[in-house]
Design a protein around this motif. Structure first.
Motif, mmCIF file in Angstrom:
data_model
loop_
_atom_site.group_PDB
_atom_site.id
_atom_site.type_symbol
_atom_site.label_atom_id
_atom_site.label_comp_id
_atom_site.label_asym_id
_atom_site.label_seq_id
_atom_site.Cartn_x
_atom_site.Cartn_y
_atom_site.Cartn_z
ATOM 1 N N GLY A 1 0.792 -1.226 0.000
ATOM 2 C CA GLY A 1 0.000 0.000 0.000
ATOM 3 C C GLY A 1 0.818 1.267 0.000
ATOM 4 N N SER A 2 2.125 1.145 0.052
ATOM 5 C CA SER A 2 2.994 2.324 0.041
ATOM 6 C C SER A 2 3.470 2.595 -1.381
ATOM 7 C CB SER A 2 4.204 2.102 0.947
ATOM 8 O OG SER A 2 5.098 1.161 0.354
ATOM 9 N N ALA A 3 4.185 3.714 -1.529
ATOM 10 C CA ALA A 3 4.771 4.050 -2.832
ATOM 11 C C ALA A 3 6.171 3.477 -2.990
ATOM 12 C CB ALA A 3 4.813 5.569 -2.992
ATOM 13 N N THR A 4 6.614 2.658 -2.035
ATOM 14 C CA THR A 4 7.944 2.053 -2.109
ATOM 15 C C THR A 4 8.019 1.066 -3.267
ATOM 16 O OG1 THR A 4 8.186 2.232 0.286
ATOM 17 C CG2 THR A 4 9.649 0.679 -0.851
ATOM 18 N N ALA A 5 9.058 1.180 -4.081
ATOM 19 C CA ALA A 5 9.231 0.242 -5.192
ATOM 20 C C ALA A 5 9.403 -1.168 -4.637
ATOM 21 C CB ALA A 5 10.439 0.629 -6.028
ATOM 22 N N PRO A 6 8.643 -2.138 -5.125
ATOM 23 C CA PRO A 6 8.740 -3.489 -4.570
ATOM 24 C C PRO A 6 9.992 -4.212 -5.060
ATOM 25 C CG PRO A 6 7.226 -3.470 -6.402
ATOM 26 C CD PRO A 6 7.645 -2.041 -6.198
ATOM 27 N N SER A 7 10.543 -5.054 -4.198
ATOM 28 C CA SER A 7 11.673 -5.896 -4.603
ATOM 29 C C SER A 7 11.704 -7.152 -3.748
ATOM 30 C CB SER A 7 13.000 -5.139 -4.486
ATOM 31 O OG SER A 7 13.321 -4.886 -3.134
ATOM 32 N N ILE A 8 12.223 -8.227 -4.345
ATOM 33 C CA ILE A 8 12.367 -9.519 -3.671
ATOM 34 C C ILE A 8 13.736 -10.068 -4.051
ATOM 35 C CG2 ILE A 8 11.448 -11.857 -3.422
ATOM 36 C CD1 ILE A 8 8.742 -10.763 -4.386
ATOM 37 N N SER A 9 14.554 -10.407 -3.069
ATOM 38 C CA SER A 9 15.884 -10.928 -3.358
ATOM 39 C C SER A 9 16.318 -11.905 -2.277
ATOM 40 C CB SER A 9 16.907 -9.794 -3.487
ATOM 41 O OG SER A 9 17.047 -9.110 -2.254
ATOM 42 N N VAL A 10 17.273 -12.760 -2.641
ATOM 43 C CA VAL A 10 17.908 -13.685 -1.710
ATOM 44 C C VAL A 10 19.412 -13.476 -1.838
ATOM 45 C CG1 VAL A 10 18.335 -16.107 -1.137
ATOM 46 C CG2 VAL A 10 16.032 -15.354 -1.817
ATOM 47 N N ALA A 11 20.110 -13.267 -0.725
ATOM 48 C CA ALA A 11 21.556 -13.008 -0.756
ATOM 49 C C ALA A 11 22.341 -14.302 -0.952
ATOM 50 C CB ALA A 11 21.982 -12.328 0.538
ATOM 51 N N ASP A 12 23.583 -14.156 -1.401
ATOM 52 C CA ASP A 12 24.496 -15.304 -1.461
ATOM 53 C C ASP A 12 24.690 -15.894 -0.061
ATOM 54 O OD1 ASP A 12 24.861 -14.843 -4.169
ATOM 55 O OD2 ASP A 12 26.760 -13.767 -3.915
ATOM 56 N N ASN A 13 24.965 -17.208 -0.034
ATOM 57 C CA ASN A 13 25.401 -17.900 1.187
ATOM 58 C C ASN A 13 24.350 -17.927 2.298
ATOM 59 O OD1 ASN A 13 27.889 -18.193 -0.159
ATOM 60 N ND2 ASN A 13 28.642 -16.237 0.693
ATOM 61 N N THR A 14 23.079 -17.880 1.918
ATOM 62 C CA THR A 14 22.021 -17.939 2.934
ATOM 63 C C THR A 14 21.371 -19.314 3.002
ATOM 64 O OG1 THR A 14 20.492 -17.029 1.293
ATOM 65 C CG2 THR A 14 21.495 -15.472 2.837
ATOM 66 N N TYR A 15 21.795 -20.245 2.163
ATOM 67 C CA TYR A 15 21.264 -21.606 2.161
ATOM 68 C C TYR A 15 22.357 -22.526 1.608
ATOM 69 C CZ TYR A 15 20.819 -20.905 -2.848
ATOM 70 O OH TYR A 15 21.104 -20.663 -4.161
#
Length: 293
Positions: free
Chosen positions: A85-99
């Motif tokens: 609901g905000s004006a923040t640009a959406p993003s989805i990411s997974v960092a290296d070395n997290t699994y």
């Protein structure tokens, strides 16, 4: 040998392998352009089964992630991302070395490319080529949206005092035109579109509008003719006044039928309500007359 000196037989360690390839990740979504508060299904596809992966490994902006789960042993994971609901640009990411994969190799990260949000509701302005309609007259009505819309058709337009036909768009849904025809009644004409009857391409519900200033005049104008002198001598002139019930157009000397004289100098000084001219008896014995059909 054994302790007595007998030579022994050899053996191989069966099944010994190594996995030295780091797992990789690709992130996709069913919808990349989100409306205000809209949700989309996000899929995390690994190159092999992984472990140690959960929602805390996903970095988010402009939304929330729920329901992360796998149904194939850890290769493919799905979740629901909801625009916040905000004006923040959406993003989805997974960092290296997290699994890691099942052998323990640390994995590489990824970003969901192309994810955007459109949180601005579309707006509408309605205009017409003619705002003052005569009995049965038509005008072209234009519906101009702030962006391309979908789900808009003639059933979304509320009418009074007329009918709407031929609603169409030629530019992909931004500008729509139709013909409004006054219906012959004395009902005041109106054209409006209510809120929440259409959406932009992202799914945001739009705001409505009214066509301001639309009127109709279904009363025919009337005419009275008078003269300063009704009894003319040979060649005498008189001032003739044509008084209409309202301003008129298309009236000139050719509309006046005469007998026994001539008409000159037809003019109006008040925008078309009152017209004056000079009628001069023509010297004949013809009975004079002045009329407008």
């Amino acid at each position: 040998t054994d302790l007595a000196g007998n030579l022994g037989t050899g053996a191989n360690l069966a099944g010994l392998t190594s996995d030295v390839v780091a797992p990789t990740l690709a992130i996709s979504a069913t919808d990349l352009n989100l409306a205000l508060g809209e949700s989309t299904t996000v899929t995390f596809t690994f190159s092999e089964a992984v472990t140690g992966f959960d929602a805390t490994d996903v970095t988010l902006a402009g939304g929330t992630l729920t329901g992360l789960t796998t149904a194939d042993g850890g290769v493919t994971w799905t979740a629901t991302f909801t625009q916040d609901g905000s004006a923040t640009a959406p993003s989805i990411s997974v960092a290296d070395n997290t699994y890691t994969d099942l052998a323990g190799n640390l994995g590489t990260g990824a970003n969901l490319a192309g994810l955007t949000s459109d949180v601005v509701a579309p707006t509408l302005a309605i205009s017409a080529t003619d705002l003052n309609l005569a009995l049965g007259e038509s005008t072209t009505v234009t519906f101009t949206f702030s962006e391309a819309v979908t789900g808009f058709d003639a059933t979304d337009v509320t009418l009074a005092g007329g009918t709407l036909t031929g609603l169409t768009t030629a530019d992909g849904g931004v500008t729509w035109t139709a013909t409004f025809t006054q219906d012959g009644s004395a009902t005041a004409p109106s054209i409006s579109v209510a809120d929440n009857t259409y959406t932009d391409l992202a799914g945001n519900l739009g705001t409505g509008a009214n066509l301001a200033g639309l009127t109709s005049d279904v009363v025919a104008p009337t005419l009275a003719i008078s003269a300063t002198d009704l009894n003319l001598a040979l060649g005498e002139s008189t001032t003739v006044t044509f008084t209409f019930s309202e301003a008129v157009t298309g009236f000139d000397a050719t509309d006046v039928t005469l007998a026994g004289g001539t008409l000159t100098g037809l003019t109006t000084a008040d925008g078309g309500v009152t017209w004056t001219a000079t009628f001069t008896q023509d010297g004949s014995a013809t009975a004079p007359s002045i009329s407008v059909a």
